[in-house]
Design a protein around this motif. Structure first.
Motif, mmCIF file in Angstrom:
data_model
loop_
_atom_site.group_PDB
_atom_site.id
_atom_site.type_symbol
_atom_site.label_atom_id
_atom_site.label_comp_id
_atom_site.label_asym_id
_atom_site.label_seq_id
_atom_site.Cartn_x
_atom_site.Cartn_y
_atom_site.Cartn_z
ATOM 1 N N GLU A 155 0.863 -1.237 -0.184
ATOM 2 C CA GLU A 155 0.018 0.049 -0.024
ATOM 3 C C GLU A 155 1.071 1.158 0.131
ATOM 4 O OE1 GLU A 155 -2.003 -0.383 3.646
ATOM 5 O OE2 GLU A 155 -2.805 -2.772 3.073
ATOM 6 N N VAL A 156 1.299 1.803 -1.094
ATOM 7 C CA VAL A 156 2.189 2.720 -1.357
ATOM 8 C C VAL A 156 1.906 4.113 -0.652
ATOM 9 C CG1 VAL A 156 3.548 4.167 -3.017
ATOM 10 C CG2 VAL A 156 3.151 1.691 -3.330
ATOM 11 N N LEU A 157 2.716 4.660 0.174
ATOM 12 C CA LEU A 157 2.439 6.081 0.533
ATOM 13 C C LEU A 157 3.267 6.989 0.213
ATOM 14 C CD1 LEU A 157 1.077 8.010 2.903
ATOM 15 C CD2 LEU A 157 2.821 6.841 4.258
ATOM 16 N N LEU A 158 3.078 8.078 -0.435
ATOM 17 C CA LEU A 158 4.252 8.875 -1.000
ATOM 18 C C LEU A 158 4.408 10.128 0.096
ATOM 19 C CD1 LEU A 158 5.654 10.429 -3.384
ATOM 20 C CD2 LEU A 158 3.490 11.703 -3.878
ATOM 21 N N GLN A 159 5.841 10.424 0.276
ATOM 22 C CA GLN A 159 5.959 11.514 0.985
ATOM 23 C C GLN A 159 6.788 12.416 0.080
ATOM 24 O OE1 GLN A 159 8.594 10.589 4.745
ATOM 25 N NE2 GLN A 159 9.933 12.090 3.911
ATOM 26 N N LEU A 160 6.114 13.796 0.275
ATOM 27 C CA LEU A 160 7.090 14.860 -0.448
ATOM 28 C C LEU A 160 7.566 15.656 0.558
ATOM 29 C CD1 LEU A 160 3.785 16.414 -2.434
ATOM 30 C CD2 LEU A 160 5.994 15.007 -3.344
ATOM 31 N N ASP A 161 9.158 15.942 0.464
ATOM 32 C CA ASP A 161 9.992 16.426 1.183
ATOM 33 C C ASP A 161 10.039 18.026 0.693
ATOM 34 O OD1 ASP A 161 11.004 14.305 2.898
ATOM 35 O OD2 ASP A 161 12.069 13.593 1.280
ATOM 36 N N GLU A 162 9.641 18.838 1.699
ATOM 37 C CA GLU A 162 9.502 20.163 1.332
ATOM 38 C C GLU A 162 10.216 21.103 2.287
ATOM 39 O OE1 GLU A 162 8.847 22.015 -1.146
ATOM 40 O OE2 GLU A 162 7.392 21.240 -2.458
ATOM 41 N N PRO A 163 11.514 20.921 2.523
ATOM 42 C CA PRO A 163 12.241 21.598 3.506
ATOM 43 C C PRO A 163 12.361 22.980 3.139
ATOM 44 C CG PRO A 163 13.988 20.090 2.347
ATOM 45 C CD PRO A 163 12.371 19.917 2.180
ATOM 46 N N GLY A 164 12.304 23.511 1.644
ATOM 47 C CA GLY A 164 12.595 24.685 1.445
ATOM 48 C C GLY A 164 11.450 25.557 1.143
#
Length: 325
Positions: A155-164
């Motif tokens: 069950e794929v979960l997507l993580q978007l990394d937005e440190p900026g």
């Protein structure tokens, strides 16, 4: 309650870490090893781009045009590493059924990091950053589909990394000359591009800055937000509370990535205390996902990073007991 990591880990052995994430956390994640060439978060995301070509300069990645045919040697190497890592993931996760998290750099952080063909950041050009976001969204969709094909039970979960993103919203990203700053982006504009990604899979947006724009994340359709609990001020905690009450999954970064390893009670204390001070439902506290404060690439060693991931389950026990009190 559940535990997971936020992506990056130290060392250069992808097989060791792919095996480790199955053992150490409840929600396994696709490991990122930035100590390797092309293993950092930007390079991994450049590898996902199939509609745009890029090459690696001394100052970082620069777009050069469209399509696979124009991909530079560096971009082809980044893609080759990604595919090799996916082969390892497929091998170790054979027969696996359950959640699996993959991470990519979000569109705003990528736009603030990557240069246009003629110089300066993609962030400087409204049309260019939209084109980049759309190409990335397409690449992410294909990447998620590939992971689902390789691990059919996932069950794929997507993580978007937005440190900026906080710097983008504040107009604090320097121009190429260093004498000025790029114009700020408003909240609705930020939401618009982030919302291109929330349909590919259930999405958690990760930002371990002091002032994560939580409202932007939730308005984009993200089902979860990942934050560093130790950095949040009162205003940020109020946004966390509003998100939790609206049903957004909270990924609470409570275990520091460097320094002495805390006792489970000490790691859990800031989360439990603020949850109570805000009058939030204790039952919702049991639904919080416990994570490190941020990625673990800066951990002292592989053994140190493993110890921090292992500690997460002890923190879960403490938080669960506090929720029952």
């Amino acid at each position: 309650m559940t535990t997971t990591g936020l992506g990056s880990v130290p060392g250069d052995d992808i097989r060791e870490w792919t095996r480790a994430v199955l053992e150490l956390v409840d929600l396994p994640f696709f490991p990122e090893l930035p100590a390797r060439p092309y293993g950092d978060m930007i390079s991994r995301t450049i590898a996902v781009l199939t509609e745009l070509a890029a090459d690696l300069q001394t100052v970082g990645w620069r777009l050069t045009g469209g399509g696979d045919a124009r991909a530079s040697l560096d971009q082809r190497r980044a893609r080759a590493m990604l595919h090799e890592d996916l082969d390892v993931l497929e091998e170790y996760f054979d027969g696996y059924e359950g959640p699996l998290k993959v991470q990519v750099t979000g569109p705003w952080t990528l736009a603030a990091a990557v240069e246009r063909p003629r110089g300066d950041k993609v962030l400087a050009d409204h049309g260019a950053r939209r084109d980049l976001a759309q190409a990335l969204a397409y690449g992410v969709e294909q990447h998620v589909a590939d992971v689902r094909k390789r691990v059919p039970g996932a069950e794929v979960l997507l993580q978007l990394d937005e440190p900026g993103l906080p710097a983008v919203l504040a107009g604090a990203v320097p121009t190429a000359s260093g004498w000025s700053k790029h114009r700020s982006v408003d909240g609705p504009g930020a939401v618009e591009l982030l919302s291109l990604f929330t349909g590919a899979a259930p999405t958690v947006v990760h930002c371990c800055a002091a002032r994560p724009p939580i409202e932007v994340f939730t308005k984009s359709g993200a089902s979860g937000i990942a934050v560093d609990v130790s950095l949040l001020n009162n205003a940020a905690w109020e946004q966390v509370a509003a998100a939790a009450e609206a049903g957004t999954k909270i990924y609470a970064g409570v275990v520091p990535t460097t320094g002495a390893l805390p006792r489970p009670e000490r790691a859990a204390e800031p989360l439990v205390r603020r949850w109570r001070e805000l009058g939030l439902d204790p039952e919702r506290l049991k639904q919080v996902v416990i994570t490190p404060a941020c990625g673990l690439a800066a951990a002292a060693s592989v053994a140190d990073a493993r110890a921090r991931l292992k500690l997460l389950r002890d923190v879960v026990d403490v938080v669960g007991e506090a929720a029952d009190e």
